[in-house]
Design an enzyme around this catalytic site. Structure first.
Site, PDB file in Angstrom:
ATOM      1  N   ARG A 192     -50.147 -16.223  21.442  1.00  0.00           N
ATOM      2  CA  ARG A 192     -51.387 -16.295  20.668  1.00  0.00           C
ATOM      3  C   ARG A 192     -51.096 -15.705  19.297  1.00  0.00           C
ATOM      4  NH1 ARG A 192     -57.589 -14.843  21.991  1.00  0.00           N
ATOM      5  NH2 ARG A 192     -57.306 -16.861  23.018  1.00  0.00           N
ATOM      6  N   HIS A 240     -56.418 -24.696  20.229  1.00  0.00           N
ATOM      7  CA  HIS A 240     -56.609 -23.869  21.426  1.00  0.00           C
ATOM      8  C   HIS A 240     -56.547 -24.804  22.647  1.00  0.00           C
ATOM      9  CE1 HIS A 240     -57.514 -20.495  23.787  1.00  0.00           C
ATOM     10  NE2 HIS A 240     -58.745 -20.213  23.412  1.00  0.00           N
ATOM     11  N   GLN A 292     -57.715 -23.829  26.353  1.00  0.00           N
ATOM     12  CA  GLN A 292     -59.171 -23.714  26.447  1.00  0.00           C
ATOM     13  C   GLN A 292     -59.794 -25.083  26.718  1.00  0.00           C
ATOM     14  OE1 GLN A 292     -61.329 -20.791  25.852  1.00  0.00           O
ATOM     15  NE2 GLN A 292     -62.681 -22.251  26.862  1.00  0.00           N
ATOM     16  N   ASP A 332     -68.932 -22.625  19.281  1.00  0.00           N
ATOM     17  CA  ASP A 332     -67.985 -21.513  19.179  1.00  0.00           C
ATOM     18  C   ASP A 332     -68.473 -20.638  18.019  1.00  0.00           C
ATOM     19  OD1 ASP A 332     -65.756 -19.866  19.393  1.00  0.00           O
ATOM     20  OD2 ASP A 332     -64.378 -21.257  18.406  1.00  0.00           O
ATOM     21  N   CYS A 347     -66.689 -21.296  24.422  1.00  0.00           N
ATOM     22  CA  CYS A 347     -65.399 -20.762  24.905  1.00  0.00           C
ATOM     23  C   CYS A 347     -65.436 -19.245  25.042  1.00  0.00           C
ATOM     24  CB  CYS A 347     -64.277 -21.203  23.975  1.00  0.00           C
ATOM     25  SG  CYS A 347     -64.484 -20.649  22.282  1.00  0.00           S
ATOM     26  N   ARG A 368     -60.549 -20.919  33.300  1.00  0.00           N
ATOM     27  CA  ARG A 368     -59.302 -20.675  32.564  1.00  0.00           C
ATOM     28  C   ARG A 368     -58.215 -20.243  33.549  1.00  0.00           C
ATOM     29  NH1 ARG A 368     -59.597 -19.076  27.210  1.00  0.00           N
ATOM     30  NH2 ARG A 368     -57.339 -19.322  27.259  1.00  0.00           N
TER      31      ARG A 368
END
Ligand code: CP
Ligand code: NVA
Length: 305
Positions: A103, A130, A133, A222, A262, A290
């Site tokens: 990340r 991402h 996700q 988001d 998310c 996830r």
């Protein structure tokens, strides 16, 4: 040959389906208490240059559940943070580890790392994308709606890494994406171009949230200010007025719409407390998934099934 998960458009639909079907099985086994440890003896390195709750925990717990180990590597504490090159780091880590999750800010860094690593590299979020996700979110849509096929996802708000990965998902999966972003906050232009070229009229890019949600199966949002953009928070709060997921917006969407985020959420900004805690919201199941989807990713990339 090793396979990385850097972006969704590196995969065919059948390959992504494999992750989704495997995740369904792994989730069922976990709920039934089946002990399954295909990654015994394997180690995942997790390089974090940005904060995380879900990504860190779901990858770390996922590795433990599959019988392996995960090591948290903050760039603050490794030589990467003191200027050791990505190329050297990738080659060194490949001698100790069986996979790496990264990340970070720069998509190029992840791509460079993957090009030097001889082990699978997983993108755990960059400024651009991402992918884990969104793959996991498609799994949640399958669970909630029976299938992802033909679903319309209305994405409201910032054309950020999450929005970019939704557009990439539409290049691979037969889904519709209807975006409503304020002017100047649209997704990455190259990704938009590719998505329009590959998905055609399954992509709608506009600026009117009510129009975007009118035919939606899923409303997605988001944060308005992503990690690294904190200095723009005030101006963004102003520019994104009218892009909140609230009861008024829900009232113009189909009655069986689900609301996804998310997370982390900023209640009162991109979504209201009423909506995120309300009957349409699936955000906690979404967060749980996830774990299951990333376990499938880890198993398939690190062991091969
Ligand atoms: N959604 C997500 O990636 O959450 P974290 O930033 O907590 O990992
Ligand atoms: N767009 C957000 C996603 C966090 C999971 C960010 O990059 O901060």
């Amino acid at each position: 040959m090793k396979k990385d998960l850097i972006r969704l458009t590196d995969f065919e639909r059948e390959e992504l389906d494999l992750f989704l079907f495997r995740a369904r099985e792994l989730k069922r086994w976990q709920k039934e208490g089946v002990v399954y440890k295909p990654l015994a003896g394997k180690t995942l390195g997790m390089i974090f240059e940005k904060s995380s709750t879900r990504t860190r925990l779901s990858f770390e717990v996922g590795m433990y559940q599959l019988g392996g180990t995960a090591i948290f590597l903050s760039t603050r504490d490794t030589q990467l943070g003191r200027g050791e090159t990505v190329a050297d780091t990738a080659r060194i880590m490949s001698r100790y580890l069986d996979g790496v999750m990264i990340r970070t800010f720069s998509q190029k860094m992840v791509e460079e790392f993957a090009s030097y690593a001889s082990i699978p590299v997983i993108n755990g979020l960059t400024d651009l994308l991402h992918p884990c996700q969104i793959l996991s979110d498609i799994f949640t849509i399958m669970e909630k709606k029976g299938s992802y096929e033909g679903m319309t996802v209305a994405y409201i708000g910032d054309g950020n890494n999450v929005a970019n990965s939704w557009l990439e998902a539409a290049c691979v999966f037969p889904i519709r994406i209807s975006l409503a972003c304020p002017e100047g906050y649209e997704p990455d232009p190259d990704i938009m171009r590719e998505a329009i070229a590959r998905a055609g009229d399954r992509i709608t890019i506009g600026s009117d949230p009510a129009k975007a949600v009118s035919q939606a199966d899923v409303i997605y949002t988001d944060v308005w200010t992503s990690m690294g953009q904190e200095g723009e928070a005030d101006i963004r709060r102003e520019r994104f007025q009218g892009y909140q997921i609230n009861e008024r917006l829900l009232s113009v969407a189909p009655s069986d719409v689900i609301v996804m985020h998310c997370l982390p959420a900023h209640r009162g900004e991109e979504i209201t407390q009423e909506v995120i805690e309300g009957p349409h919201s699936v955000v906690f199941d979404q967060a749980e998934n996830r774990l299951h989807v990333q376990k499938a990713i880890l198993e398939i990339l690190m062991k091969g099934v």
